[in-house]
Design a protein around this motif. Structure first.
Motif, PDB file in Angstrom:
ATOM      1  N   TYR A  35     -10.012  -5.244  17.076  1.00  0.00           N
ATOM      2  CA  TYR A  35      -9.379  -4.153  16.339  1.00  0.00           C
ATOM      3  C   TYR A  35     -10.008  -4.072  14.953  1.00  0.00           C
ATOM      4  N   GLN A  37      -8.986  -2.847  11.046  1.00  0.00           N
ATOM      5  CA  GLN A  37      -7.930  -2.428  10.124  1.00  0.00           C
ATOM      6  C   GLN A  37      -8.574  -1.906   8.862  1.00  0.00           C
ATOM      7  N   LYS A  41      -4.611   0.039   5.937  1.00  0.00           N
ATOM      8  CA  LYS A  41      -3.887  -0.856   6.841  1.00  0.00           C
ATOM      9  C   LYS A  41      -3.765  -0.310   8.258  1.00  0.00           C
ATOM     10  N   PHE A  42      -4.446   0.794   8.566  1.00  0.00           N
ATOM     11  CA  PHE A  42      -4.343   1.358   9.902  1.00  0.00           C
ATOM     12  C   PHE A  42      -5.183   0.542  10.879  1.00  0.00           C
ATOM     13  N   LEU A  43      -4.546   0.120  11.976  1.00  0.00           N
ATOM     14  CA  LEU A  43      -5.194  -0.687  13.004  1.00  0.00           C
ATOM     15  C   LEU A  43      -5.609   0.190  14.173  1.00  0.00           C
ATOM     16  N   ILE A  45      -7.868   0.122  17.988  1.00  0.00           N
ATOM     17  CA  ILE A  45      -8.572  -0.636  19.005  1.00  0.00           C
ATOM     18  C   ILE A  45     -10.046  -0.225  19.024  1.00  0.00           C
ATOM     19  N   PHE A  90      -9.926  -7.742  13.493  1.00  0.00           N
ATOM     20  CA  PHE A  90      -9.057  -8.702  14.179  1.00  0.00           C
ATOM     21  C   PHE A  90      -9.484  -8.856  15.629  1.00  0.00           C
ATOM     22  N   GLY A 106      -8.059 -12.607  11.295  1.00  0.00           N
ATOM     23  CA  GLY A 106      -8.818 -11.510  10.742  1.00  0.00           C
ATOM     24  C   GLY A 106     -10.043 -11.966   9.973  1.00  0.00           C
ATOM     25  N   THR A 107     -11.042 -11.090   9.935  1.00  0.00           N
ATOM     26  CA  THR A 107     -12.259 -11.306   9.138  1.00  0.00           C
ATOM     27  C   THR A 107     -12.400 -10.113   8.207  1.00  0.00           C
ATOM     28  N   ARG A 108     -12.390 -10.393   6.913  1.00  0.00           N
ATOM     29  CA  ARG A 108     -12.581  -9.306   5.944  1.00  0.00           C
ATOM     30  C   ARG A 108     -14.071  -9.125   5.715  1.00  0.00           C
TER      31      ARG A 108
END
Lengths: 112, 115
Positions: A35, A37, A41-43, A45, A90, A106-108
């Motif tokens: 996913y 984001q 903050k919108f997730l 797929i 994510f 998560g990975t930023r």
């Protein structure tokens, strides 16, 4: 004994580079996901992968490619990174598509 | 295409109060699943509660319960006796298969619990 682990947690790189994010799950799940984001903050797929069947969200650029060496891993490769790729990514897994998904931390990804 | 709508971008309540977060959805499938996920500042995505569409009984998990209105396509989350640790983004999500076969998320509600 983290259930879904992603590495790295933070990734800072320059535009045009190629990078990978690794994901591993130790839950014995059959299905894994990626996913994105965004900054609001919108997730959304990106991919789902089940028993060697890959389902791709049609909005994902082909610069993004998931690779699964085995059932416990689904890595994300990104070519020619662009500024708009900056987001938190994510990884998730589930025993079946309709079961609750377990997410990694998560990975930023930050593109300079 | 399936959609999930959360109409409250942000809510704030006092500790120990009860709060209800709204969610409406749309899908053409008859068999689907609904979820609420919590994302605290630590960024983790934590499952709060799950509801199968074929079950009429509303799901409950300790202080968390849902009001599932299938005909109205509504799936609200009620948090009782709210605690400071409930402060987080809350996402409503729908799984009904098809498409990219993952969850479809709403835009989230930022819930702030005030001491």
């Amino acid at each position: 004994d983290t259930a879904v682990s992603q590495t790295p947690k933070y990734l800072v790189t320059q535009m045009g580079n190629d990078k990978s994010i690794k994901c591993e799950q130790n839950l014995g799940h059959d299905t894994m996901y990626w996913y994105k984001q965004d900054s609001k903050k919108f997730l959304k797929i990106m991919f789902s992968y089940n028993n060697k069947e890959l389902i791709i969200n049609e909005t994902v650029p082909n610069r993004f490619s998931p690779k699964s060496p085995d059932k416990a891993h689904l890595n994300l490769h990104i070519n020619s990174l662009e500024l708009g790729d900056s987001a938190v990514y994510f990884c998730a897994s589930a025993g079946a598509s309709n079961q609750p998904q377990h997410f990694g931390d998560g990975t930023r990804l930050s593109i300079l | 295409a399936q959609t999930v709508t959360q109409s409250q971008p942000e809510m704030s309540v006092q500790e120990a109060e009860t709060v209800t977060l709204s969610c409406t959805y749309d899908t053409s499938e008859s068999n689907y699943y609904l979820f609420w996920y919590k994302q605290p500042p630590s960024r983790q995505m934590i499952l709060v509660i799950r509801q199968e569409a074929y079950k009429q009984q509303n799901a409950t998990e300790n202080r968390f319960s849902v009001n599932f209105q299938k005909a109205a396509k509504s799936f609200s989350l009620k948090i009782s006796d709210s605690q400071l640790g409930d402060t987080a983004m809350y996402f409503c999500a729908l799984y009904s298969g098809g498409g990219a076969d993952g969850l479809t998320f709403g835009k989230g509600t930022h819930l702030i619990i005030q001491p």
